[in-house]
Every structure is written in structure tokens, then in C-alpha cells.
Design an enzyme around this catalytic site. Structure first.
Site, PDB file in Angstrom:
ATOM      1  N   ASP A 101       0.816  -1.215   0.000  1.00  0.00           N
ATOM      2  CA  ASP A 101       0.000   0.000   0.000  1.00  0.00           C
ATOM      3  C   ASP A 101       0.849   1.264   0.000  1.00  0.00           C
ATOM      4  O   ASP A 101       0.301   2.370  -0.040  1.00  0.00           O
ATOM      5  CB  ASP A 101      -0.956  -0.009   1.207  1.00  0.00           C
ATOM      6  CG  ASP A 101      -2.396  -0.236   0.772  1.00  0.00           C
ATOM      7  OD1 ASP A 101      -2.605  -0.646  -0.385  1.00  0.00           O
ATOM      8  OD2 ASP A 101      -3.310  -0.002   1.570  1.00  0.00           O
ATOM      9  N   ASP A 113     -11.330  -6.672  10.591  1.00  0.00           N
ATOM     10  CA  ASP A 113     -11.328  -8.120  10.683  1.00  0.00           C
ATOM     11  C   ASP A 113     -12.439  -8.632  11.598  1.00  0.00           C
ATOM     12  O   ASP A 113     -13.141  -9.594  11.268  1.00  0.00           O
ATOM     13  CB  ASP A 113      -9.964  -8.626  11.174  1.00  0.00           C
ATOM     14  CG  ASP A 113      -9.333  -7.681  12.190  1.00  0.00           C
ATOM     15  OD1 ASP A 113     -10.088  -7.007  12.912  1.00  0.00           O
ATOM     16  OD2 ASP A 113      -8.098  -7.608  12.258  1.00  0.00           O
TER      17      ASP A 113
END
Length: 732
Positions: A139, A443
């Protein structure tokens, strides 16, 4: 056990001693109820004392309620065992494709050498290499990270056959070489592979120190041309490079065996498009991988979580491919373990009680939370599929030649589209498909959504740890990490996805309570803060807040304390910890509740009211040499001015001044007997708080190294603590 000729691929065992523990838990709950009854029946008539009394009642109601939640994590503990030999006998030639996602976000915080060691460790899994595909999501879009991966792709041709030949564990080169005895007769193979690794490391480190890729290196590989349109890490096209194409018969190691597919991806980013942090990166990987390898199983690991057990893929498949129960399982979660934990774990990084007790408990009710790393998923569940007993997902390997005619370049160009920043517009991605957006702990919310669609998960905690990462080695890093976790979990609790109502009727009550236990970490701050200073201030004035030792009401308080300080250490020691480790864990329990959780609570409330936005913080994975040395010696690291430290230091000093005031009163008034009878619990509480803060006092007054508390913060905390004691003494 075989049933009608069926031999399961995994076995579930319930913990021993459940009946004994449940009787103990019931007795503790009776004590808690009696404490509540005492508070309600002895509310003072004086107005100034009544509010403090009600505050204590509220704190004790919360502690009792939260203790009940934690029982869901201990009431039905289970353990799992896999039978990999049965898996091999039945399915060795039909094992499914596995796509492995490794995520990195910053080459300075997460150095390229650390990243590629993780990549190499998963490329070398004990698994058919033609069934493995490894994807690195960068990223930061760093050409340094790409260069490191390019070097790793060449080194893997030597490393993978070496691992298979000598059955190497762990399969991270750096970790493996460190684990070898210093003085041993090294074989020619070891000397050769070590030399190749060191040469690769030198090239990568040279480029990293230089801060850029030289023109000579750029000319050697066409992949660097994709950085020609690069403006910044937040403004660039999709960069996708298939470094090893598993379809190519020429993609082989030095032994002539097939290599795993290896792909580098830096998804497109533009300043005007929000990129959703790690969740956005994971969703881009899910889409891109579906066009390149489309493995039926997806493993995701953080870039610092290298594989420590090459059999973990097979362990996970024992759950997924079990003929009787495998079709119910959406994901298999391994614990998050760390390689740099000291003997007594000064910052409580191992989360020992969670990994060795609580996750086994929630597994007994439908499965653990998804914790974002070390987790194997069915691809279909991440893509939003609901569980159905009728439609079982076939996991045997599917062989497809549909992509054979495409060149690597054509496949790369086609696969860039799903990684564009506009691809998700007007789609269900981030809402009903992929990882969910809008929360710092994407998550956990993803796991809740999967469970609410009827799926179960499995917690597997093998003797040899599957993955090892790097834990924070300073107190500021540890507290920031806990703030992010607790803030994200509390945001989930206050959202429409809260396990308290969103999951109602969709998962079992025990499963709901287990989720709520973690989602309510942050609110623990209020009761803990109140108990951390109010009782100490009141005994400074000689005002009792607890029953006398001669009163029958003293018994439930004494029993609750006895239960906490017998069962707690016993559980910790049984989990593999030490007495000093348990004491350090108690300190971190106090520190995170009174600082990290407090700021997480405030920030969540402000965000809910629309006054602020959450930010994702990447925890540093490297540290200065002197910081590392202090960490190895288990010396607590402060070293920075922080609002969290101001609270911690003020509370520590306030309790110290109260204890000094008590000693002064004993010397002058000689009222030891009276104090022990009326305020023994307040004295005990204050004394424990002073003892537990000893490293804080060292950092404030006695240490001279760079890890001490800043002088300005020491002065500020002294003023706050003295002002609180003085004002209370004169006002009451």
C-alpha cells in the site's frame, strides 16, 4: 474414532475440570451478588458520601457484569487436533489451490527485508507448489519493496528446494539462520544457501539505505517502468507484476520443480478516493487473485508474521475438507504469536490468557473472532456467500486451462481493473462482500458478518506455533495498539453490527457474549479509573468505603479478592507464563484500562456524535538498538511525552502520596488497629497500586537513560497529583 468406517480429519475435545470450574464460578458470582446487596443496603445519608458510594456501586456493577461476560469464554472450552496423515491419504492429489495474501503499508516501519522473509516463508510451505500463489499487497507502492520481492523471487529457486531437502523449520531464512547453533559443522548446502541469502540481503539493504533504485537495476527489469506515472504513494496507477507465473513450465527451481505463483500489487490510489486502509487492500487482493489463480482457500498474514510451521496449510485443510463437519467451517484462525517476547513479557504482548484460554472458550460456541492475520478463509465466504446445508462447497482442486492462452502481460493488464479505486463504486464490496469498511478493526466486523450468515469458525492452536510476528517493544507502541483495537471493537458495539442486536438469533448466546466481551474493552476504563483513585483519596481523610473486618459483609469482598488472586495466577501459569509475567500482565491490565481504553472510549463517543474521525495507525516493527537492549532486559520504555502517560503518572503519584499520608498518620496518631479494622481493603488497594507502579516511579525519578519519563511530564503529573490530594484534603 471411526464411525461406520468414517475417520474424521480433526477431533474436538472438551476441557477437563469443567464441572469444578463452573462450581467455582457460581461461588464467585454469589460473592458478587452479596457485594451489590451490601452497596444497596448501606447507602450513606450524607449527600457528599452518597455520590461516591453510588459511584462505587456503579463500578462494582460493571465489574460484576463484565466478569459474567468473561465466563462465556471459559464455560465451554474446547481443543482441536488434526490428522494430516489421513488428509494426505485421501486427498494428496486433489488438494485445493491456496492464495496467500501478505500486506505491507510502509517500507520504513515495515522494512523490505522483513517483508520478503515472510513471503519466502509462505512460499516454502509443505504443500504442492503448483497449488500455491503468493500475493504481496504494497500500500506504499514502494519500488524498494518491489525490488526486494524481485530479489526474493530469484532466491526462492534455491530456498524452496533447500527447505524441502532438509525439512527446514522455520522457513523464514532470517529466523532459520538465527536459530542455528553458532558453532556447528555447517554443510556445503547450508554454507551455500546462507551465502546467497547474505548477498541478497546486502543488495536490498544497500538500495534501502540509498533510498532509491539505481538506474542500472531499473534497466534490468521491465517491471520498474510501471513507476513512470507514479506521483506519490497516494496518487498512482495500479502497479501489478507477476514475478513468477505458475502456469509457465519454465518457472521452476534449481531442482526442476514448479515454483509458486508470485505477484506484486500496489492498488490504484487517488487523493479524491478514500482507500479504506488494510480492508481496501484485502478486497483488491481478493478480486485480483480471482483472475490470476482463484485459489479456493485464502490465507492472509501481516508482513511481519512469518510462517513458523510449514504444516499449517495442511492443518487448516483438515478442518475444511472433513467430510462430516468441514462444510460448516468458514475460516480457521491460528493464534497471533510473537518471536520477540521476553521471558516475563513486560508489556503483556503475548495476550497469553486470550490465546491459551479465551479463544478456546469462544471456539466452543461457534468459533473465534477473525483477528486479521494467520487466518485461512474459504474464498466464497469472503465474497458474501451464506451458509447452506444443502449446497456444500467442493474443495478438491479444480484444473482450468482457460488462462493458458493469455500471455503474462495480458493477464497483468486485465487483472489491474479490479484494483482500480473506482471499481467498488455502486457495488456491495465493503458492505456485503469482502472485508467490511468503516471500522479500525475490519477483521472483527468481517468475522461477525460471516458468523451471522450461518458459518462456523475454528480456533487451532498447535504446539508448534504456526506464525510468529514482532510485538511492540515500548510502552507507547503497546498502548497505541490497544487503543486502536479497543476503539474499533467499541465502535462495532455501538453500530448496527453490534453482536448485542445484529447477531441476536443468528448465533448462540454464548457466542454473542464472547463477542461482547471484546467489544466492551473500552468502557472498562470508567470503573477502573474510579477505583484507581477515589478509595485512596478517601482513606487519606480516614473515610471508610468498605465494610469493617469484623462485619459479615467483609466476607464477600475478601472472597472476591481471594478468587481473583488465586485463580488468575493459576490460569496464567497453566497457560505457560511466569509469576513475574502475571504481575507484568496485571500492570498492563491497569495501564491499558486507565489510558488506552479511556482515550478509545472518548474518541469513539466523539466519532459517534460526529465530532471526529478514526485513523488507522501502523505499529512500528523496528526499534533503535538501545531501545531493543532495554526491552531485552525488561526495562519499561517511556521516552516520550504523551497524554496517556500524564494519566498513568498522575494516578501513580496520587496513590503514592495517599500511602505516604497514611504512614504519616500512623506515626502521629498511632491508630494502626483502628485503620486496619475499618479501612484494610482501601489500604490493600492503594498498596497494590503503588507496588504495581514501581517501574513508573523509576521512570519518573530514578532513571537517567533515554527511556525515562520526560522531565516536563514528571513536573506536570506532580502538580496534578498534589493538587488533587490538597484540594480533597481541604474540601472534605
Amino acid at each position: 474414532m471411526a464411525r461406520d468406517g468414517y475417520f474424521p480429519l480433526f477431533e474436538t475435545r472438551r476441557a477437563k475440570g469443567r464441572v469444578l470450574y463452573r462450581l467455582f464460578a457460581v461461588s464467585v458470582f454469589v460473592g458478587i451478588l452479596l457485594i451489590w446487596v451490601y452497596r444497596l443496603n448501606h447507602i450513606p445519608k450524607e449527600s457528599y458520601g452518597r455520590w461516591v458510594w453510588l459511584g462505587l456501586l456503579a463500578a462494582e456493577l460493571w465489574f460484576g457484569f463484565y466478569w459474567l461476560l468473561t465466563q462465556a469464554l471459559r464455560w465451554n472450552i474446547v481443543y482441536r487436533e488434526t490428522f494430516k496423515d489421513r488428509l494426505s491419504l485421501r486427498y494428496e492429489n486433489e488438494l485445493p489451490g491456496v492464495d496467500i495474501f501478505v500486506c505491507t503499508a510502509d517500507p520504513k516501519i515495515e522494512p523490505p527485508m522483513m517483508v520478503i522473509n515472510t513471503v519466502l516463508s509462505v512460499m516454502a510451505f509443505d504443500y504442492p507448489t503448483q497449488n500455491l500463489s503468493v500475493y504481496l499487497s504494497d500500500d506504499a507502492a514502494s519500488d524498494l519493496t518491489f525490488y526486494a520481492l524481485m530479489e526474493a523471487s530469484q532466491f526462492s529457486k534455491h530456498w524452496i528446494p533447500y527447505c524441502k531437502k532438509f525439512n527446514v523449520e522455520p522457513r523464514s531464512p532470517a529466523a532459520y539462520f538465527v536459530s542455528l547453533p553458532r558453532h556447528n559443522n555447517q554443510s556445503k548446502d547450508l554454507v551455500s544457501i546462507k551465502r546467497l541469502y547474505e548477498e541478497m540481503e546486502n543488495r536490498i539493504q544497500t538500495a534501502t539505505k540509498l533510498g532509491r533504485i539505481t538506474e542500472e537495476i531499473r534497466r534490468k527489469h521491465i517491471g520498474f517502468s510501471q513507476w513512470d506515472t507514479y506521483s506519490s504513494r497516494f496518487d498512482h496507477d495500479t502497479i501489478l507484476q507477476i514475478l513468477i507465473d505458475g502456469r509457465d513450465s519454465k518457472a521452476v527451481d534449481i531442482e526442476g520443480c514448479a515454483l509458486p505463483t508470485l505477484v506484486y500489487l500496489a492498488r490504484e490510489k487517488r487523493p479524491q478516493h478514500f482507500h479504506n486502509y488494510k480492508a481496501g487492500a484485502m478486497n483488491a487482493l481478493i478480486r485480483v487473485s480471482s483472475m490470476i489463480s482463484n485459489g479456493q482457500i485464502i490465507l492472509n498474514v501481516d508482513c511481519d508474521m512469518y510462517s513458523n510451521n510449514s504444516q499449517s496449510v495442511r492443518d487448516a485443510l483438515c478442518f475444511f475438507m472433513d467430510e462430516e463437519k468441514g462444510h460448516e467451517i468458514a475460516f480457521v484462525q491460528f493464534p497471533q504469536n510473537f518471536e520477540n517476547i521476553t521471558e516475563n513479557d513486560i508489556y503483556g504482548n503475548s495476550l497469553r490468557t486470550i490465546s491459551e484460554v479465551e479463544f478456546h472458550g469462544i471456539d466452543g460456541y461457534g468459533g473465534p473472532l477473525y483477528i486479521g492475520t494467520g487466518c485461512f478463509h474459504r474464498r466464497e465466504t469472503l465474497c458474501g456467500r451464506e451458509f447452506s446445508k444443502e449446497n456444500k462447497i467442493e474443495l478438491k482442486r479444480k484444473i482450468s486451462d482457460s488462462r493458458r492462452e493469455e500471455s503474462v502481460h495480458e493477464l497483468e493488464e486485465k487483472s489491474k481493473t479490479p484494483a482500480s479505486c473506482t471499481y467498488e463504486r455502486d457495488t456491495k464490496w465493503g458492505k456485503e462482500m469482502g472485508l467490511r469498511y468503516g471500522f479500525p478493526v475490519e477483521d472483527v466486523i468481517t468475522g461477525i458478518s460471516i458468523h451471522c450468515k450461518g458459518w462456523k469458525s475454528v480456533y487451532f492452536n498447535p504446539e508448534r506455533k504456526a506464525f510468529l510476528g514482532v510485538a511492540p517493544n515500548t510502552l507507547p507502541q503497546a498502548l497505541v495498539q490497544h487503543k486502536r483495537w479497543s476503539e474499533g471493537d467499541f465502535q462495532i458495539f455501538l453500530s448496527r453490527y453490534s453482536p448485542a442486536w445484529y447477531a441476536l438469533g443468528k448465533i448462540s448466546l454464548g457466542h454473542q457474549l464472547g463477542y461482547c466481551c471484546y467489544c466492551l474493552w473500552a468502557p472498562n476504563c470508567l470503573a477502573t479509573l474510579f477505583y484507581s483513585f477515589v478509595p485512596s483519596l478517601y482513606f487519606l481523610k480516614g473515610i471508610p468505603l468498605f465494610p469493617k473486618t469484623s462485619s459479615p459483609w467483609f466476607i464477600p469482598f475478601a472472597y472476591a479478592i481471594f478468587a481473583k488472586y488465586t485463580y488468575g495466577p493459576a490460569e496464567f501459569l497453566w497457560s505457560g507464563g511466569t509469576i513475574r509475567g502475571w504481575w507484568n500482565d496485571q500492570r498492563i491490565w491497569l495501564y491499558k484500562r486507565t489510558s488506552a481504553y479511556f482515550f478509545a472510549f472518548i474518541d469513539t463517543i466523539l466519532k459517534t456524535l460526529g465530532f471526529s474521525e478514526s485513523a488507522f495507525v501502523v505499529t512500528a516493527k523496528v526499534a533503535d538498538e538501545d531501545v531493543s537492549q532495554r526491552y531485552e532486559k525488561e526495562i519499561m520504555e517511556f521516552g516520550a511525552s504523551s497524554s496517556m502517560f500524564t494519566i498513568l503518572a498522575t494516578l501513580a503519584l496520587l496513590n503514592l502520596f495517599c500511602l505516604i499520608g497514611l504512614l504519616n498518620k500512623l506515626i502521629i496518631d498511632d491508630g494502626l488497629v483502628k485503620l486496619c479494622e475499618t479501612m484494610v481493603l482501601q489500604i490493600l488497594l492503594c498498596s497494590i497500586l503503588v507496588l504495581i507502579n514501581w517501574p513508573m516511579y523509576q521512570g519518573l525519578f530514578f532513571r537517567k537513560d533515554n527511556g525515562k519519563m520526560p522531565s516536563s511530564l514528571t513536573a506536570k503529573s506532580l502538580v496534578f497529583a498534589l493538587s488533587a490530594c490538597t484540594c480533597f484534603t481541604f474540601l472534605y
